[in-house]
Design a protein around this motif. Sequence first.
Motif, PDB file in Angstrom:
ATOM      1  N   UNK A 127      52.827 128.247  12.790  1.00  0.00           N
ATOM      2  CA  UNK A 127      53.129 126.868  13.180  1.00  0.00           C
ATOM      3  C   UNK A 127      54.463 126.487  12.533  1.00  0.00           C
ATOM      4  N   UNK A 128      55.426 126.189  13.388  1.00  0.00           N
ATOM      5  CA  UNK A 128      56.773 125.849  12.916  1.00  0.00           C
ATOM      6  C   UNK A 128      56.790 124.466  12.292  1.00  0.00           C
ATOM      7  N   UNK A 129      57.662 124.186  11.357  1.00  0.00           N
ATOM      8  CA  UNK A 129      58.586 125.090  10.733  1.00  0.00           C
ATOM      9  C   UNK A 129      58.086 125.517   9.360  1.00  0.00           C
ATOM     10  N   UNK A 130      57.083 124.787   8.877  1.00  0.00           N
ATOM     11  CA  UNK A 130      56.646 124.953   7.485  1.00  0.00           C
ATOM     12  C   UNK A 130      56.127 126.324   7.117  1.00  0.00           C
ATOM     13  N   UNK A 131      55.635 127.091   8.106  1.00  0.00           N
ATOM     14  CA  UNK A 131      54.999 128.375   7.774  1.00  0.00           C
ATOM     15  C   UNK A 131      55.971 129.548   7.729  1.00  0.00           C
TER      16      UNK A 131
END
Length: 189
Positions: free
Chosen positions: A46-50
């Motif tokens: 899951x963008x962008x945190x991962x």
Amino acid sequence: MQADIDRVLIDRQAIGRRLDELAKTIAEDLSAEATGGHGEITLVPILTGSIIFLADLIRRLPIRMQIRVMSVTSYPGTATSSRGASIEAQLTKLPEDLSNNHILVVDDILDSGNTLRLVNETIKQRNPVSLRTCVLLRKTIPSAMSFEVDYVAFDIPDEFVVGYGLDYNDYYRNLPDIVTLKKHVYAGA
Ligand code: 5GP
Ligand code: MG
């Protein structure tokens, strides 16, 4: 950037050690799926945190896999609490039909559960052979603890954290450790 750090919650060495363990478990589970029958292993970050978590995790998974990103917004700009989740269709590369895919969703942090609820519903509608979820962080609050996930790297207190992919207003993702920020950073937000 360093001057904005209040406390280091989880340092890079601890992250690395935990990922070694977690990746071993995940690799065993996914390999078992792959040898048990048909289907591609497909990771859905899951963008962008991962992105940083994903990069470190997949290099510890010696299995044949595809990556299909999904983009979900829940914390617009300077917000530090969830405002509900929605899928950003233009950035999402998830096939319509997942009936030949074993899915592992990879997200940065489980908080209200809104993001993963939406993601899981969307994926289930596409009929995956199996669906698992993996998060780097989970807040020890009822909404997160009661939400079912398969893999959690770390449980953390209910604080707003940044670094190792997690942002505040799209900054601080490149900090190698998971940290809290000083109050002055949020002043005026
Ligand atoms: P949920 O939908 O479970 O409330 O939250 C998931 C998303 O909210 C995460 O993917 C992340 O983008 C954002 N989020 C939740 N808690 C935090 C936090 O402590 N720090 C940061 N940087 N983002 C968070
Ligand atoms: Mg996120």
